[in-house]
Motif scaffolding. Structure first.
Motif, PDB file in Angstrom:
ATOM      1  N   ASP A 148      33.323  39.422  43.178  1.00  0.00           N
ATOM      2  CA  ASP A 148      34.772  39.505  43.397  1.00  0.00           C
ATOM      3  C   ASP A 148      35.097  40.362  44.623  1.00  0.00           C
ATOM      4  O   ASP A 148      36.026  40.061  45.367  1.00  0.00           O
ATOM      5  CB  ASP A 148      35.509  39.990  42.147  1.00  0.00           C
ATOM      6  N   ASP A 149      34.304  41.385  44.881  1.00  0.00           N
ATOM      7  CA  ASP A 149      34.547  42.223  46.063  1.00  0.00           C
ATOM      8  C   ASP A 149      34.105  41.537  47.345  1.00  0.00           C
ATOM      9  O   ASP A 149      34.712  41.746  48.399  1.00  0.00           O
ATOM     10  CB  ASP A 149      33.870  43.581  45.905  1.00  0.00           C
ATOM     11  N   LYS A 171      43.777  41.231  43.509  1.00  0.00           N
ATOM     12  CA  LYS A 171      42.917  40.182  42.959  1.00  0.00           C
ATOM     13  C   LYS A 171      43.616  38.824  42.834  1.00  0.00           C
ATOM     14  O   LYS A 171      43.739  38.274  41.748  1.00  0.00           O
ATOM     15  CB  LYS A 171      42.337  40.588  41.607  1.00  0.00           C
ATOM     16  N   PRO A 172      44.074  38.247  43.968  1.00  0.00           N
ATOM     17  CA  PRO A 172      44.641  36.896  43.883  1.00  0.00           C
ATOM     18  C   PRO A 172      43.545  35.896  43.513  1.00  0.00           C
ATOM     19  O   PRO A 172      42.357  36.196  43.623  1.00  0.00           O
ATOM     20  CB  PRO A 172      45.159  36.647  45.302  1.00  0.00           C
ATOM     21  N   ASP A 197      36.297  37.878  38.728  1.00  0.00           N
ATOM     22  CA  ASP A 197      36.187  39.190  38.092  1.00  0.00           C
ATOM     23  C   ASP A 197      36.122  39.066  36.570  1.00  0.00           C
ATOM     24  O   ASP A 197      35.392  39.804  35.915  1.00  0.00           O
ATOM     25  CB  ASP A 197      37.382  40.061  38.503  1.00  0.00           C
ATOM     26  N   ARG A 198      36.845  38.125  36.019  1.00  0.00           N
ATOM     27  CA  ARG A 198      36.906  37.975  34.565  1.00  0.00           C
ATOM     28  C   ARG A 198      35.775  37.129  33.986  1.00  0.00           C
ATOM     29  O   ARG A 198      35.443  37.285  32.814  1.00  0.00           O
ATOM     30  CB  ARG A 198      38.241  37.358  34.161  1.00  0.00           C
ATOM     31  N   PHE A 221      41.337  45.260  52.658  1.00  0.00           N
ATOM     32  CA  PHE A 221      40.319  45.113  51.617  1.00  0.00           C
ATOM     33  C   PHE A 221      40.798  45.718  50.307  1.00  0.00           C
ATOM     34  O   PHE A 221      40.685  45.104  49.244  1.00  0.00           O
ATOM     35  CB  PHE A 221      38.986  45.741  52.033  1.00  0.00           C
ATOM     36  N   ARG A 222      41.358  46.921  50.358  1.00  0.00           N
ATOM     37  CA  ARG A 222      41.843  47.549  49.128  1.00  0.00           C
ATOM     38  C   ARG A 222      42.960  46.705  48.505  1.00  0.00           C
ATOM     39  O   ARG A 222      43.031  46.556  47.290  1.00  0.00           O
ATOM     40  CB  ARG A 222      42.346  48.975  49.389  1.00  0.00           C
ATOM     41  N   LEU A 223      43.833  46.139  49.325  1.00  0.00           N
ATOM     42  CA  LEU A 223      44.904  45.287  48.826  1.00  0.00           C
ATOM     43  C   LEU A 223      44.344  44.096  48.047  1.00  0.00           C
ATOM     44  O   LEU A 223      44.732  43.848  46.905  1.00  0.00           O
ATOM     45  CB  LEU A 223      45.781  44.793  49.984  1.00  0.00           C
ATOM     46  N   PHE A 224      43.407  43.364  48.645  1.00  0.00           N
ATOM     47  CA  PHE A 224      42.834  42.194  47.969  1.00  0.00           C
ATOM     48  C   PHE A 224      41.989  42.596  46.766  1.00  0.00           C
ATOM     49  O   PHE A 224      41.956  41.889  45.764  1.00  0.00           O
ATOM     50  CB  PHE A 224      42.021  41.347  48.945  1.00  0.00           C
TER      51      PHE A 224
END
Length: 166
Positions: free
Chosen positions: A146-147, A126-127, A134-135, A119-122
């Motif tokens: 996004d999360d 943010k692929p 997110d933007r 989870f922290r990796l993604f």
């Protein structure tokens, strides 16, 4: 006005003074001096230890309700801080982490560590489409979505990982 990194003492007090702020900052875990998302994700594991004993439909219901309340709380806290997605707002990490851990509700402890790391990796990497969401999405929904998608990606990889190893 605050930037995305620092909170004034008044902003910290304001966050902790309201139910929306208290929830949005992950019961205070988002007020860590650095790596707020990581601290929020770690704090999310504590209630998950209880949630994991619920049947899957109830677990999903908790996540859906937590998401809806999170949209409200993060929107209210963001407006109070005058920053859409301040790094101290970590309720989205709670929901994303719970989604990431869905495949391992009754699995061994090491799968929880793997789910946390994925989870922290993604969430950090943010692929696509996470970075786009997110933007482009703002307010409480932008904070949360996004999360959620990062959690879904992590859950899919974790599910495949567990299936291959067990």
């Amino acid at each position: 006005m605050s930037d995305r990194k620092t909170l004034t003492a008044a902003q910290r007090r304001a966050l902790l003074a309201t139910p929306a702020g208290w929830l949005a900052c992950g019961f205070g875990s988002g007020l860590a001096p650095l790596a707020q998302g990581t601290f929020g994700s770690l704090a999310a594991i504590l209630p998950w230890l209880w949630l994991r004993h619920l049947p899957l439909p109830l677990n999903l219901l908790v996540i859906v309700i937590g998401f809806a309340i999170g949209v409200w709380a993060c929107d209210a806290a963001g407006r109070a801080l005058r920053v859409d997605d301040h790094r101290s707002l970590v309720w989205d990490e709670f929901i994303g982490q719970w989604i990431a851990l869905l495949p391992v509700l009754l699995a061994p402890w090491w799968t929880v560590v793997a789910g946390f790391v994925l989870f922290r990796l993604f969430d950090v990497w943010k692929p696509w489409p996470i970075r786009w969401l997110d933007r482009h999405l703002k307010g409480g929904l932008g904070v949360m979505v996004d999360d959620v998608v990062a959690g879904v990606f992590a859950a899919a990889v974790l599910w495949l990982f567990v299936r291959l190893l067990t």
